[in-house]
Motif scaffolding. Sequence first.
Motif, PDB file in Angstrom:
ATOM      1  N   PRO A 122     -19.074  70.651  73.189  1.00 20.82           N
ATOM      2  CA  PRO A 122     -18.664  69.329  72.718  1.00 20.82           C
ATOM      3  C   PRO A 122     -18.220  68.443  73.879  1.00 20.82           C
ATOM      4  O   PRO A 122     -17.835  68.941  74.949  1.00 20.82           O
ATOM      5  CB  PRO A 122     -17.484  69.637  71.788  1.00 20.82           C
ATOM      6  N   ARG A 123     -18.299  67.127  73.677  1.00 21.23           N
ATOM      7  CA  ARG A 123     -17.777  66.188  74.672  1.00 21.23           C
ATOM      8  C   ARG A 123     -16.285  66.437  74.818  1.00 21.23           C
ATOM      9  O   ARG A 123     -15.608  66.807  73.853  1.00 21.23           O
ATOM     10  CB  ARG A 123     -18.004  64.759  74.211  1.00 21.23           C
ATOM     11  N   TYR A 124     -15.776  66.241  76.020  1.00 17.81           N
ATOM     12  CA  TYR A 124     -14.343  66.415  76.247  1.00 17.81           C
ATOM     13  C   TYR A 124     -13.840  65.349  77.199  1.00 17.81           C
ATOM     14  O   TYR A 124     -14.631  64.662  77.847  1.00 17.81           O
ATOM     15  CB  TYR A 124     -14.028  67.824  76.766  1.00 17.81           C
ATOM     16  N   VAL A 125     -12.542  65.202  77.263  1.00 19.12           N
ATOM     17  CA  VAL A 125     -11.908  64.272  78.191  1.00 19.12           C
ATOM     18  C   VAL A 125     -10.940  65.058  79.063  1.00 19.12           C
ATOM     19  O   VAL A 125     -10.413  66.094  78.647  1.00 19.12           O
ATOM     20  CB  VAL A 125     -11.159  63.135  77.449  1.00 19.12           C
ATOM     21  N   ARG A 126     -10.744  64.556  80.268  1.00 19.44           N
ATOM     22  CA  ARG A 126      -9.763  65.168  81.155  1.00 19.44           C
ATOM     23  C   ARG A 126      -8.455  64.403  81.006  1.00 19.44           C
ATOM     24  O   ARG A 126      -8.428  63.187  81.090  1.00 19.44           O
ATOM     25  CB  ARG A 126     -10.222  65.110  82.614  1.00 19.44           C
ATOM     26  N   VAL A 127      -7.399  65.130  80.774  1.00 16.39           N
ATOM     27  CA  VAL A 127      -6.062  64.557  80.698  1.00 16.39           C
ATOM     28  C   VAL A 127      -5.261  65.266  81.789  1.00 16.39           C
ATOM     29  O   VAL A 127      -4.822  66.399  81.594  1.00 16.39           O
ATOM     30  CB  VAL A 127      -5.421  64.757  79.303  1.00 16.39           C
ATOM     31  N   GLY A 128      -5.170  64.602  82.932  1.00 13.17           N
ATOM     32  CA  GLY A 128      -4.586  65.283  84.083  1.00 13.17           C
ATOM     33  C   GLY A 128      -5.516  66.403  84.499  1.00 13.17           C
ATOM     34  O   GLY A 128      -6.709  66.194  84.707  1.00 13.17           O
ATOM     35  N   ARG A 129      -4.993  67.605  84.553  1.00 17.77           N
ATOM     36  CA  ARG A 129      -5.812  68.764  84.915  1.00 17.77           C
ATOM     37  C   ARG A 129      -6.340  69.514  83.695  1.00 17.77           C
ATOM     38  O   ARG A 129      -7.011  70.526  83.823  1.00 17.77           O
ATOM     39  CB  ARG A 129      -4.979  69.716  85.782  1.00 17.77           C
ATOM     40  N   TYR A 146     -10.261  67.636  73.566  1.00 17.96           N
ATOM     41  CA  TYR A 146     -11.413  67.278  72.743  1.00 17.96           C
ATOM     42  C   TYR A 146     -10.961  66.360  71.627  1.00 17.96           C
ATOM     43  O   TYR A 146      -9.941  66.621  70.980  1.00 17.96           O
ATOM     44  CB  TYR A 146     -12.042  68.546  72.152  1.00 17.96           C
ATOM     45  N   ARG A 147     -11.712  65.281  71.398  1.00 21.82           N
ATOM     46  CA  ARG A 147     -11.425  64.425  70.252  1.00 21.82           C
ATOM     47  C   ARG A 147     -11.909  65.143  68.996  1.00 21.82           C
ATOM     48  O   ARG A 147     -12.972  65.771  68.995  1.00 21.82           O
ATOM     49  CB  ARG A 147     -12.142  63.085  70.388  1.00 21.82           C
ATOM     50  N   ALA A 148     -11.138  65.030  67.926  1.00 21.98           N
ATOM     51  CA  ALA A 148     -11.506  65.681  66.667  1.00 21.98           C
ATOM     52  C   ALA A 148     -12.899  65.245  66.219  1.00 21.98           C
ATOM     53  O   ALA A 148     -13.701  66.067  65.759  1.00 21.98           O
ATOM     54  CB  ALA A 148     -10.472  65.377  65.583  1.00 21.98           C
ATOM     55  N   GLY A 149     -13.221  63.973  66.384  1.00 18.96           N
ATOM     56  CA  GLY A 149     -14.540  63.472  65.995  1.00 18.96           C
ATOM     57  C   GLY A 149     -15.664  64.084  66.812  1.00 18.96           C
ATOM     58  O   GLY A 149     -16.750  64.366  66.287  1.00 18.96           O
ATOM     59  N   ASP A 150     -15.416  64.311  68.115  1.00 19.64           N
ATOM     60  CA  ASP A 150     -16.434  64.939  68.962  1.00 19.64           C
ATOM     61  C   ASP A 150     -16.653  66.397  68.576  1.00 19.64           C
ATOM     62  O   ASP A 150     -17.776  66.911  68.617  1.00 19.64           O
ATOM     63  CB  ASP A 150     -16.064  64.829  70.436  1.00 19.64           C
ATOM     64  N   LEU A 151     -15.586  67.085  68.196  1.00 20.64           N
ATOM     65  CA  LEU A 151     -15.730  68.474  67.727  1.00 20.64           C
ATOM     66  C   LEU A 151     -16.551  68.519  66.441  1.00 20.64           C
ATOM     67  O   LEU A 151     -17.436  69.366  66.292  1.00 20.64           O
ATOM     68  CB  LEU A 151     -14.361  69.122  67.510  1.00 20.64           C
TER      69      LEU A 151
END
Length: 80
Positions: A46-53, A57-62
Amino acid sequence: MDTQSPGELRPLPSDPETLITRRDVPLYVPVASQTLAKLAVIGGGPRYVRVGRRAAYRAGDLKTWLDSRSRLNTSSCHGL
């Protein structure tokens, strides 16, 4: 008080923008956090985002990722 049984999955949050850490994804989706880390490197996850290190995952992307993996039968997995 949380009455969830061990091994029982929680429903994904209804807000598609809700961020879920990689460590917490297995509470919602039957996939190990180590598998998600590997898929982030090789692709197919799934698409993911980096938050710091950390990865989140956004619930919608999951949900989108799970929907894309939906199959009607085993033949549809092989592109036949």
